[in-house]
Motif scaffolding. Structure first.
Motif, PDB file in Angstrom:
ATOM      1  N   PHE A   4     -32.729  37.432   0.150  1.00  0.00           N
ATOM      2  CA  PHE A   4     -31.800  37.118   1.230  1.00  0.00           C
ATOM      3  C   PHE A   4     -30.440  37.776   1.024  1.00  0.00           C
ATOM      4  CE2 PHE A   4     -34.905  33.714   1.350  1.00  0.00           C
ATOM      5  CZ  PHE A   4     -35.274  33.785   2.678  1.00  0.00           C
ATOM      6  N   LYS A  72     -35.375  42.099  15.218  1.00  0.00           N
ATOM      7  CA  LYS A  72     -34.681  41.235  14.264  1.00  0.00           C
ATOM      8  C   LYS A  72     -35.541  40.041  13.914  1.00  0.00           C
ATOM      9  CE  LYS A  72     -30.265  42.813  15.845  1.00  0.00           C
ATOM     10  NZ  LYS A  72     -29.006  42.535  16.473  1.00  0.00           N
ATOM     11  N   GLY A  73     -35.545  39.677  12.634  1.00  0.00           N
ATOM     12  CA  GLY A  73     -36.343  38.565  12.146  1.00  0.00           C
ATOM     13  C   GLY A  73     -35.875  37.238  12.706  1.00  0.00           C
ATOM     14  N   GLU A  77     -39.389  34.609   9.847  1.00  0.00           N
ATOM     15  CA  GLU A  77     -39.632  35.997   9.455  1.00  0.00           C
ATOM     16  C   GLU A  77     -38.532  36.431   8.508  1.00  0.00           C
ATOM     17  OE1 GLU A  77     -39.942  38.290  13.006  1.00  0.00           O
ATOM     18  OE2 GLU A  77     -41.507  37.034  13.825  1.00  0.00           O
ATOM     19  N   LEU A  78     -38.906  37.126   7.451  1.00  0.00           N
ATOM     20  CA  LEU A  78     -37.954  37.456   6.397  1.00  0.00           C
ATOM     21  C   LEU A  78     -37.425  38.875   6.467  1.00  0.00           C
ATOM     22  CD1 LEU A  78     -39.712  35.692   3.400  1.00  0.00           C
ATOM     23  CD2 LEU A  78     -37.883  34.819   4.865  1.00  0.00           C
ATOM     24  N   ASP A  79     -37.718  39.600   7.543  1.00  0.00           N
ATOM     25  CA  ASP A  79     -37.248  40.975   7.579  1.00  0.00           C
ATOM     26  C   ASP A  79     -36.827  41.381   8.987  1.00  0.00           C
ATOM     27  OD1 ASP A  79     -39.696  41.145   8.823  1.00  0.00           O
ATOM     28  OD2 ASP A  79     -40.527  42.637   7.481  1.00  0.00           O
ATOM     29  N   ASN A  80     -36.122  42.507   9.039  1.00  0.00           N
ATOM     30  CA  ASN A  80     -35.738  43.164  10.281  1.00  0.00           C
ATOM     31  C   ASN A  80     -36.415  44.523  10.269  1.00  0.00           C
ATOM     32  OD1 ASN A  80     -33.616  41.253  11.203  1.00  0.00           O
ATOM     33  ND2 ASN A  80     -32.618  41.879   9.315  1.00  0.00           N
ATOM     34  N   THR A  96     -34.663  43.879   4.542  1.00  0.00           N
ATOM     35  CA  THR A  96     -34.655  42.466   4.196  1.00  0.00           C
ATOM     36  C   THR A  96     -33.750  41.698   5.148  1.00  0.00           C
ATOM     37  OG1 THR A  96     -32.874  42.765   2.602  1.00  0.00           O
ATOM     38  CG2 THR A  96     -35.133  42.877   1.750  1.00  0.00           C
ATOM     39  N   LYS A  97     -33.968  40.424   5.251  1.00  0.00           N
ATOM     40  CA  LYS A  97     -33.254  39.562   6.200  1.00  0.00           C
ATOM     41  C   LYS A  97     -31.740  39.626   6.017  1.00  0.00           C
ATOM     42  CE  LYS A  97     -33.330  35.605   8.853  1.00  0.00           C
ATOM     43  NZ  LYS A  97     -33.754  35.610  10.198  1.00  0.00           N
TER      44      LYS A  97
END
Length: 113
Positions: A4, A72-73, A77-80, A96-97
């Protein structure tokens, strides 16, 4: 950095060998699987094939990118994702987010628009 945390990094040394005369690194980001380098002339990243040990160095000049899309996450969801569309193909990069995705969008728009 953790999953994060911000994915922007100052460690650019492993891209130095790929630079051409007059090329300057503007930003390097950690992706979910690797890193991506934005220069004043192009984008450089390693494209890893899923479930394989194969890697391919990809160099995309900005002038060859027709458009890009951003996903966009959400909460779970943990990612873009940013998708770059060139003639005949597209590339998906998962950030990553914690990445400031707006910063990446502006960087791309500066060179593509």
């Amino acid at each position: 950095m953790g999953l994060f945390g911000s994915s922007k990094t100052n460690n650019t040394s492993h891209f130095d060998d790929y630079l051409i005369d007059g090329e300057i690194i503007e930003a390097v980001y950690r992706l979910v699987l690797d890193e991506i380098c934005f220069t004043n002339k192009r984008i450089i990243f390693v494209d890893k094939e899923a479930l394989s040990t194969k890697k391919q160095l990809v160099s995309i000049p900005y002038h060859s990118i027709y458009y890009f899309g951003v996903e966009k996450g959400g909460i779970f969801e943990l990612d873009n994702e940013i998708k770059l569309y060139t003639k005949g193909t597209h590339f998906t990069m998962e950030f990553t987010k914690g990445t400031n995705i707006l910063e990446v969008e502006k960087l791309l728009a500066t060179h593509i628009c």
